[in-house]
Design a protein around this motif. Structure first.
Motif, PDB file in Angstrom:
ATOM      1  N   PRO A   1     -45.687  11.789  28.203  1.00 51.17           N
ATOM      2  CA  PRO A   1     -44.232  11.921  28.241  1.00 51.17           C
ATOM      3  C   PRO A   1     -43.520  10.632  28.619  1.00 51.17           C
ATOM      4  O   PRO A   1     -42.323  10.495  28.358  1.00 51.17           O
ATOM      5  N   PHE A   2     -44.235   9.672  29.197  1.00 48.31           N
ATOM      6  CA  PHE A   2     -43.629   8.393  29.571  1.00 48.31           C
ATOM      7  C   PHE A   2     -43.841   7.321  28.510  1.00 48.31           C
ATOM      8  O   PHE A   2     -43.447   6.167  28.699  1.00 48.31           O
ATOM      9  N   GLN A   3     -44.491   7.689  27.398  1.00 48.99           N
ATOM     10  CA  GLN A   3     -44.633   6.819  26.223  1.00 48.99           C
ATOM     11  C   GLN A   3     -45.287   5.471  26.568  1.00 48.99           C
ATOM     12  O   GLN A   3     -44.817   4.418  26.171  1.00 48.99           O
ATOM     13  N   GLN A   4     -46.383   5.562  27.325  1.00 45.91           N
ATOM     14  CA  GLN A   4     -47.091   4.362  27.747  1.00 45.91           C
ATOM     15  C   GLN A   4     -48.551   4.411  27.308  1.00 45.91           C
ATOM     16  O   GLN A   4     -49.086   5.464  26.972  1.00 45.91           O
ATOM     17  N   ILE A   5     -49.158   3.262  27.291  1.00 46.27           N
ATOM     18  CA  ILE A   5     -50.588   3.067  27.044  1.00 46.27           C
ATOM     19  C   ILE A   5     -51.245   2.804  28.400  1.00 46.27           C
ATOM     20  O   ILE A   5     -50.663   2.107  29.234  1.00 46.27           O
ATOM     21  N   PRO A   6     -52.454   3.333  28.630  1.00 42.18           N
ATOM     22  CA  PRO A   6     -53.367   4.039  27.728  1.00 42.18           C
ATOM     23  C   PRO A   6     -53.266   5.555  27.857  1.00 42.18           C
ATOM     24  O   PRO A   6     -52.716   6.085  28.826  1.00 42.18           O
ATOM     25  N   VAL A   7     -53.853   6.219  26.865  1.00 38.66           N
ATOM     26  CA  VAL A   7     -54.063   7.657  26.872  1.00 38.66           C
ATOM     27  C   VAL A   7     -55.453   7.906  26.295  1.00 38.66           C
ATOM     28  O   VAL A   7     -55.880   7.181  25.391  1.00 38.66           O
ATOM     29  N   ILE A   8     -56.147   8.920  26.820  1.00 41.98           N
ATOM     30  CA  ILE A   8     -57.379   9.360  26.172  1.00 41.98           C
ATOM     31  C   ILE A   8     -57.228  10.814  25.736  1.00 41.98           C
ATOM     32  O   ILE A   8     -56.468  11.581  26.338  1.00 41.98           O
ATOM     33  N   ASP A   9     -57.939  11.150  24.680  1.00 40.87           N
ATOM     34  CA  ASP A   9     -58.076  12.535  24.226  1.00 40.87           C
ATOM     35  C   ASP A   9     -59.572  12.783  24.075  1.00 40.87           C
ATOM     36  O   ASP A   9     -60.203  12.289  23.145  1.00 40.87           O
ATOM     37  N   ASP A  10     -60.125  13.509  25.031  1.00 41.85           N
ATOM     38  CA  ASP A  10     -61.560  13.788  25.040  1.00 41.85           C
ATOM     39  C   ASP A  10     -61.782  15.233  24.619  1.00 41.85           C
ATOM     40  O   ASP A  10     -61.851  16.134  25.451  1.00 41.85           O
ATOM     41  N   ASP A  11     -61.835  15.446  23.304  1.00 45.24           N
ATOM     42  CA  ASP A  11     -62.006  16.804  22.760  1.00 45.24           C
ATOM     43  C   ASP A  11     -60.982  17.768  23.336  1.00 45.24           C
ATOM     44  O   ASP A  11     -61.308  18.892  23.748  1.00 45.24           O
ATOM     45  N   GLY A  12     -59.735  17.327  23.376  1.00 50.07           N
ATOM     46  CA  GLY A  12     -58.647  18.177  23.842  1.00 50.07           C
ATOM     47  C   GLY A  12     -58.221  17.961  25.271  1.00 50.07           C
ATOM     48  O   GLY A  12     -57.166  18.440  25.682  1.00 50.07           O
ATOM     49  N   VAL A  13     -59.021  17.252  26.048  1.00 49.27           N
ATOM     50  CA  VAL A  13     -58.602  16.870  27.401  1.00 49.27           C
ATOM     51  C   VAL A  13     -57.799  15.574  27.281  1.00 49.27           C
ATOM     52  O   VAL A  13     -58.358  14.516  26.986  1.00 49.27           O
ATOM     53  N   VAL A  14     -56.491  15.679  27.461  1.00 46.64           N
ATOM     54  CA  VAL A  14     -55.593  14.538  27.279  1.00 46.64           C
ATOM     55  C   VAL A  14     -55.153  14.023  28.639  1.00 46.64           C
ATOM     56  O   VAL A  14     -54.649  14.789  29.473  1.00 46.64           O
ATOM     57  N   LEU A  15     -55.365  12.738  28.863  1.00 42.49           N
ATOM     58  CA  LEU A  15     -54.994  12.115  30.136  1.00 42.49           C
ATOM     59  C   LEU A  15     -54.284  10.801  29.888  1.00 42.49           C
ATOM     60  O   LEU A  15     -54.677  10.030  29.011  1.00 42.49           O
ATOM     61  N   SER A  16     -53.262  10.558  30.678  1.00 44.90           N
ATOM     62  CA  SER A  16     -52.637   9.238  30.754  1.00 44.90           C
ATOM     63  C   SER A  16     -52.817   8.714  32.170  1.00 44.90           C
ATOM     64  O   SER A  16     -53.420   9.382  33.009  1.00 44.90           O
ATOM     65  N   GLU A  17     -52.317   7.518  32.427  1.00 48.61           N
ATOM     66  CA  GLU A  17     -52.438   6.802  33.700  1.00 48.61           C
ATOM     67  C   GLU A  17     -53.854   6.238  33.855  1.00 48.61           C
ATOM     68  O   GLU A  17     -54.833   6.977  33.924  1.00 48.61           O
ATOM     69  N   SER A  18     -53.931   4.917  33.909  1.00 52.51           N
ATOM     70  CA  SER A  18     -55.234   4.248  33.882  1.00 52.51           C
ATOM     71  C   SER A  18     -56.138   4.670  35.040  1.00 52.51           C
ATOM     72  O   SER A  18     -57.345   4.837  34.857  1.00 52.51           O
ATOM     73  N   GLY A  19     -55.573   4.861  36.236  1.00 53.44           N
ATOM     74  CA  GLY A  19     -56.395   5.271  37.368  1.00 53.44           C
ATOM     75  C   GLY A  19     -57.006   6.647  37.166  1.00 53.44           C
ATOM     76  O   GLY A  19     -58.195   6.861  37.419  1.00 53.44           O
ATOM     77  N   ALA A  20     -56.193   7.591  36.686  1.00 51.43           N
ATOM     78  CA  ALA A  20     -56.686   8.947  36.436  1.00 51.43           C
ATOM     79  C   ALA A  20     -57.756   8.946  35.351  1.00 51.43           C
ATOM     80  O   ALA A  20     -58.768   9.654  35.454  1.00 51.43           O
ATOM     81  N   ILE A  21     -57.542   8.145  34.316  1.00 52.21           N
ATOM     82  CA  ILE A  21     -58.513   8.069  33.220  1.00 52.21           C
ATOM     83  C   ILE A  21     -59.836   7.508  33.722  1.00 52.21           C
ATOM     84  O   ILE A  21     -60.913   8.018  33.394  1.00 52.21           O
ATOM     85  N   LEU A  22     -59.779   6.468  34.536  1.00 54.93           N
ATOM     86  CA  LEU A  22     -61.013   5.861  35.042  1.00 54.93           C
ATOM     87  C   LEU A  22     -61.800   6.841  35.919  1.00 54.93           C
ATOM     88  O   LEU A  22     -63.030   6.917  35.825  1.00 54.93           O
ATOM     89  N   ILE A  23     -61.113   7.579  36.765  1.00 56.09           N
ATOM     90  CA  ILE A  23     -61.799   8.564  37.601  1.00 56.09           C
ATOM     91  C   ILE A  23     -62.447   9.627  36.721  1.00 56.09           C
ATOM     92  O   ILE A  23     -63.605  10.019  36.940  1.00 56.09           O
ATOM     93  N   TYR A  24     -61.733  10.085  35.719  1.00 56.74           N
ATOM     94  CA  TYR A  24     -62.278  11.099  34.802  1.00 56.74           C
ATOM     95  C   TYR A  24     -63.528  10.584  34.102  1.00 56.74           C
ATOM     96  O   TYR A  24     -64.565  11.264  34.059  1.00 56.74           O
ATOM     97  N   LEU A  25     -63.452   9.387  33.545  1.00 60.01           N
ATOM     98  CA  LEU A  25     -64.586   8.833  32.800  1.00 60.01           C
ATOM     99  C   LEU A  25     -65.784   8.581  33.716  1.00 60.01           C
ATOM    100  O   LEU A  25     -66.934   8.817  33.334  1.00 60.01           O
ATOM    101  N   ALA A  26     -65.513   8.110  34.929  1.00 65.25           N
ATOM    102  CA  ALA A  26     -66.606   7.837  35.872  1.00 65.25           C
ATOM    103  C   ALA A  26     -67.317   9.131  36.262  1.00 65.25           C
ATOM    104  O   ALA A  26     -68.552   9.188  36.302  1.00 65.25           O
ATOM    105  N   LYS A  27     -66.547  10.176  36.548  1.00 70.36           N
ATOM    106  CA  LYS A  27     -67.157  11.442  36.947  1.00 70.36           C
ATOM    107  C   LYS A  27     -67.889  12.090  35.771  1.00 70.36           C
ATOM    108  O   LYS A  27     -68.946  12.705  35.945  1.00 70.36           O
TER     109      LYS A  27
END
Length: 213
Positions: free
Chosen positions: A56-82
């Motif tokens: 909704p803030f129209q910023q990069i980055p975003v991931i779409d992991d088979d329907g799990v959509v996340l923005s915010e680089s910190g949140a994405i990194l935690i998700y990918l690491a876990k």
């Protein structure tokens, strides 16, 4: 397959400083397969209803992991690491330290440093007093980080983690060398992170694939 929405074209001033680099670096460290969905920033591809549904803030980055959509680089990194079990400890206490330092990087350090960078980009002499205030704020945090890094290789644990990706990328935006000059531990830490082969491969590929617009 994991999709990463990152830049394929961005304005020349921001090229090399964009936050999709944090995710690209982590994916390289983790050796996770992904598909890059390139966004043309000057062509306003962020400013569409389709992209606004992803972020909704129209910023990069975003991931779409088979329907799990996340923005915010910190949140994405935690998700990918876990998800991968890499660049984050498996025990809860140590994991919490990594999360803690992710927040330190993106809140305590990034706010004054990014504001200084933006003032310097605009070359607005009317912001001189505000810049002086921000430099004092940045020095307060850099001094504390300098003490924290005494005797430490990395910021959150004994091993390189996603917290180091965030912290070193935040520190790397500093273009005024006088800011880092007094802090040997911080400078050595930054250099230690940026000589990693995964970062070198990431930034080389970025400059080959991301156009300046």
């Amino acid at each position: 397959m994991l999709k990463l929405y990152g830049f394929k074209k961005v304005n020349a001033m921001a090229r090399g400083n964009t936050r999709d680099l944090r995710i690209l670096w982590a994916l390289e460290e983790m050796q996770m397969p992904f598909k890059l969905e390139g966004i043309d920033h000057p062509a306003h591809e962020l400013n569409t209803e389709a992209y606004r549904k992803l972020n909704p803030f129209q910023q990069i980055p975003v991931i779409d992991d088979d329907g799990v959509v996340l923005s915010e680089s910190g949140a994405i990194l935690i998700y990918l690491a876990k998800k991968s079990g890499k660049l984050i400890p498996s025990d809860f206490a140590s994991e919490s330290q990594v999360v803690r330092w992710c927040f330190v990087a993106t809140n305590s350090l990034e706010i004054p440093l990014m504001n200084i960078l933006m003032i310097d980009w605009t070359k607005d002499d009317g912001c001189k007093k505000y810049r002086e205030f921000l430099v004092g704020w940045a020095n307060h945090h850099l001094s504390n980080l300098e003490h924290w890094l005494e005797g430490r290789q990395y910021v959150a644990t004994d091993s390189f983690t996603i917290a180091d990706i965030l912290m070193s990328h935040v520190l790397a935006v500093i273009q005024d060398e006088s800011l880092l000059q007094p802090y040997n531990n911080v400078r050595n830490y930054l250099n230690r992170c940026l000589v990693r082969p995964a970062w070198k491969h990431t930034i080389d590929s970025y400059y080959k694939n991301v156009e300046a617009g």
